[in-house]
Motif scaffolding. Structure first.
Motif, short mmCIF file in Angstrom:
data_model
loop_
_atom_site.label_atom_id
_atom_site.label_comp_id
_atom_site.label_asym_id
_atom_site.label_seq_id
_atom_site.Cartn_x
_atom_site.Cartn_y
_atom_site.Cartn_z
N VAL A 1 -2.57 -53.87 80.13
CA VAL A 1 -3.80 -53.65 80.91
C VAL A 1 -3.75 -52.28 81.59
CG1 VAL A 1 -5.19 -54.47 82.84
CG2 VAL A 1 -4.14 -56.12 81.28
N VAL A 2 -2.64 -51.96 82.22
CA VAL A 2 -2.51 -50.67 82.92
C VAL A 2 -2.63 -49.51 81.94
CG1 VAL A 2 -0.98 -49.22 84.30
CG2 VAL A 2 -1.15 -51.66 84.79
N LEU A 3 -2.03 -49.64 80.78
CA LEU A 3 -2.10 -48.56 79.79
C LEU A 3 -3.53 -48.33 79.30
CD1 LEU A 3 1.15 -49.27 77.73
CD2 LEU A 3 0.73 -47.33 79.25
N GLY A 4 -4.37 -49.34 79.41
CA GLY A 4 -5.76 -49.18 79.01
C GLY A 4 -6.53 -48.18 79.85
N THR A 5 -6.05 -47.91 81.07
CA THR A 5 -6.75 -46.96 81.94
C THR A 5 -6.66 -45.52 81.42
OG1 THR A 5 -4.76 -46.67 83.32
CG2 THR A 5 -6.34 -48.38 83.98
N GLY A 6 -5.79 -45.28 80.47
CA GLY A 6 -5.67 -43.93 79.92
C GLY A 6 -6.46 -43.73 78.65
N LEU A 7 -7.29 -44.69 78.29
CA LEU A 7 -8.03 -44.63 77.03
C LEU A 7 -9.53 -44.54 77.32
CD1 LEU A 7 -7.86 -44.79 73.92
CD2 LEU A 7 -8.13 -47.24 74.14
N SER A 8 -10.11 -43.38 77.08
CA SER A 8 -11.54 -43.20 77.27
C SER A 8 -12.28 -43.57 75.98
CB SER A 8 -11.86 -41.75 77.64
OG SER A 8 -13.24 -41.51 77.59
N LEU A 9 -13.20 -44.52 76.07
CA LEU A 9 -13.94 -44.94 74.89
C LEU A 9 -14.86 -43.82 74.39
CD1 LEU A 9 -14.87 -48.58 75.99
CD2 LEU A 9 -12.94 -47.80 74.58
N PRO B 1 -6.80 -62.99 74.03
CA PRO B 1 -5.94 -63.15 75.20
C PRO B 1 -6.50 -62.42 76.42
CG PRO B 1 -4.66 -62.50 73.26
CD PRO B 1 -6.11 -62.36 72.90
N ALA B 2 -6.18 -62.93 77.59
CA ALA B 2 -6.69 -62.33 78.84
C ALA B 2 -6.25 -60.88 78.99
CB ALA B 2 -6.21 -63.15 80.03
N PHE B 3 -5.03 -60.56 78.54
CA PHE B 3 -4.56 -59.19 78.72
C PHE B 3 -5.31 -58.21 77.82
CE2 PHE B 3 -1.80 -60.62 75.29
CZ PHE B 3 -1.65 -59.51 74.49
N ILE B 4 -5.82 -58.67 76.70
CA ILE B 4 -6.63 -57.80 75.84
C ILE B 4 -7.99 -57.55 76.48
CG2 ILE B 4 -7.88 -57.73 73.65
CD1 ILE B 4 -5.01 -56.89 73.40
N ILE B 5 -8.56 -58.60 77.10
CA ILE B 5 -9.80 -58.40 77.84
C ILE B 5 -9.57 -57.40 78.98
CG2 ILE B 5 -11.53 -59.55 79.29
CD1 ILE B 5 -11.00 -62.11 77.69
N GLY B 6 -8.46 -57.53 79.66
CA GLY B 6 -8.12 -56.60 80.72
C GLY B 6 -7.95 -55.18 80.21
N PHE B 7 -7.36 -55.04 79.02
CA PHE B 7 -7.17 -53.73 78.40
C PHE B 7 -8.53 -53.06 78.14
CE2 PHE B 7 -6.85 -51.22 74.45
CZ PHE B 7 -5.81 -50.34 74.77
N LEU C 1 -4.38 -41.93 71.02
CA LEU C 1 -5.02 -42.86 71.94
C LEU C 1 -6.09 -43.69 71.23
CD1 LEU C 1 -5.39 -40.64 75.13
CD2 LEU C 1 -3.78 -42.52 74.76
N THR C 2 -6.82 -43.05 70.33
CA THR C 2 -7.84 -43.76 69.55
C THR C 2 -7.19 -44.81 68.66
OG1 THR C 2 -9.20 -41.76 69.55
CG2 THR C 2 -9.78 -43.47 67.97
N ARG C 3 -6.08 -44.43 68.05
CA ARG C 3 -5.33 -45.35 67.20
C ARG C 3 -4.84 -46.56 68.01
NH1 ARG C 3 0.34 -43.13 64.93
NH2 ARG C 3 1.22 -44.99 63.98
N SER C 4 -4.52 -46.34 69.28
CA SER C 4 -4.04 -47.44 70.13
C SER C 4 -5.08 -48.54 70.29
CB SER C 4 -3.66 -46.91 71.51
OG SER C 4 -2.64 -45.95 71.42
N LEU C 5 -6.36 -48.20 70.15
CA LEU C 5 -7.42 -49.18 70.31
C LEU C 5 -7.37 -50.26 69.23
CD1 LEU C 5 -9.71 -49.56 72.35
CD2 LEU C 5 -11.25 -48.44 70.74
N MET C 6 -6.67 -49.97 68.14
CA MET C 6 -6.53 -50.96 67.07
C MET C 6 -5.74 -52.18 67.53
SD MET C 6 -8.19 -49.69 64.60
CE MET C 6 -8.93 -48.11 64.18
N ILE C 7 -5.09 -52.07 68.69
CA ILE C 7 -4.38 -53.22 69.25
C ILE C 7 -5.32 -54.41 69.42
CG2 ILE C 7 -3.36 -54.10 71.41
CD1 ILE C 7 -1.97 -51.45 71.75
N ILE C 8 -6.57 -54.13 69.79
CA ILE C 8 -7.50 -55.21 70.14
C ILE C 8 -7.76 -56.17 68.96
CG2 ILE C 8 -9.83 -55.75 70.96
CD1 ILE C 8 -9.72 -53.05 72.47
N PRO C 9 -8.27 -55.67 67.81
CA PRO C 9 -8.53 -56.63 66.73
C PRO C 9 -7.27 -57.23 66.14
CG PRO C 9 -8.90 -54.36 65.98
CD PRO C 9 -8.72 -54.31 67.46
#
Length: 358
Positions: A95-103, A276-282, A237-245
């Motif tokens: 969740v915290v690492l998500g703050t560094g990812l600008s959509l 998972p809740a942590f993905i929603i938080g991300f 950072l964009t590649r990191s977004l693939m964590i979600i699906p």
């Protein structure tokens, strides 16, 4: 009133009972969490001295060594804290690492780099399934090495671990494998890029899609020069977004397998179990950063906090791991990691050539 079958009802209300249970669980976890925190602190210091390796890798390594050398750390009362570090702290780190990812950055970069990212991810995951099965590795080890290679190294392994709940030894195999090829990429990618005559933009896309951890992407791109690092970081950072699906799919598959194993019917899964809740938080954290709710001045501190939480989690996993468990797999995880690393690197270059971004 107040009676049932002639007896006065004296059962404890459910809510207070659950609250006491949660409190007792938290207290039981404190000793192990404290040890994981101390080990993570030492690992973070070593990570600053050797940033190419990084605190998270030192965390799991020091955890294994500490547990092997200090008998009281292997006591049963420590296990609850180690497990809490490897689950709840791990989820908080994502969740915290998500703050560094600008959509917004994701949308801008995705137009040109998405075909390369999706192609390399498909090769990593498909290759992990096929080659890993041929090597006789279990499903969790294959999955962790695949997502670590295809998405973002230790962070992806952390997210996938929170979803599929693998054995600690499987996590250790994956982290060790990713670490090995991070070092190889930092040493080999820059001279190979110059030999191939890649532009700074092309090298940034190559390293951003084919190198595992963010720290190694930065190290390789900085070494290459020409401003390659700025584009490489955004691609990473964009590649990191693939964590979600990927994590959502892993949770759904695990839940369906559990239902099948229990002999139950395959009813439609509620979205709360699939996501998972942590993905929603991300996602929410990334959205907050996108709209400017997270000040830019906070980014370095939040990034450091996210990395330290990952380090605590991996320290807990290392403390709960026994070296004897790792000897069984031998060199097979490393071999799988090498096959995937080479395949992803070559696929990235090939797709750049096809899409005109080389």
């Amino acid at each position: 009133m107040g009676k049932s079958d002639g007896r006065i009802e004296s059962e404890t209300p459910p809510a207070p009972r659950e609250a006491r249970h949660r409190s007792a669980t938290f207290v039981a976890a404190l000793p192990g969490l404290a040890v994981a925190l101390v080990v993570a602190g030492a690992a973070a210091l070593l990570g600053q001295l050797a940033p190419i390796i990084g605190g998270p890798v030192f965390g799991i390594l020091l955890g294994v060594l500490a547990a092997a050398g200090i008998r009281p750390l292997r006591a049963e009362r420590m296990t609850a804290g180690y497990r809490a570090a490897g689950t709840f702290v791990l989820q908080a780190s994502i969740v915290v690492l998500g703050t560094g990812l600008s959509l917004g950055e994701v949308a801008r970069v995705g137009a040109t780099s998405l075909p390369v990212m999706l192609g390399t991810l498909a090769v990593a995951l498909g290759g992990a399934a096929l080659a890993g099965r041929a090597l006789g590795l279990d499903a969790d080890t294959r999955t962790l090495i695949g997502v670590g290679t295809g998405i973002c190294g230790a962070s992806a392994i952390a997210a996938a671990s929170a979803a599929i709940k693998p054995k600690d030894s499987d996590v250790a195999y994956a982290i060790g494998t990713i670490f090995t090829f991070n070092i190889a990429a930092v040493l080999l990618f820059p001279p190979l890029g110059h030999l191939l005559g890649l532009s700074a933009h092309s090298f940034g896309l190559w390293s951003g899609t084919a190198v595992n951890d963010t720290s190694s992407v930065v190290a390789a791109a900085e070494s290459y020069g020409g401003g390659a690092s700025s584009y490489a970081i955004v691609v990473k950072l964009t590649r990191s977004l693939m964590i979600i699906p990927i994590v959502t799919a892993l949770v759904a598959l695990r839940t369906k397998r559990e239902q099948a194993a229990e002999g139950g019917t395959r009813s439609r899964l509620p979205w709360r179990r699939m996501v998972p809740a942590f993905i929603i938080g991300f996602v929410l954290a990334a959205a907050l950063d996108t709209v400017g709710a997270v000040p830019a001045s906070w980014h370095p501190g939040l990034s450091a906090l996210g990395t330290f939480l990952v380090t605590i989690a991996l320290a807990g996993i290392g403390l709960n791991l026994r070296i004897s468990e790792m000897r069984k797999a031998g060199a097979r995880p490393l071999l799988l990691g090498g096959v995937l690393w080479a395949a992803v690197g070559l696929t990235s270059l090939g797709l750049q050539a096809v899409t005109g971004t080389l």
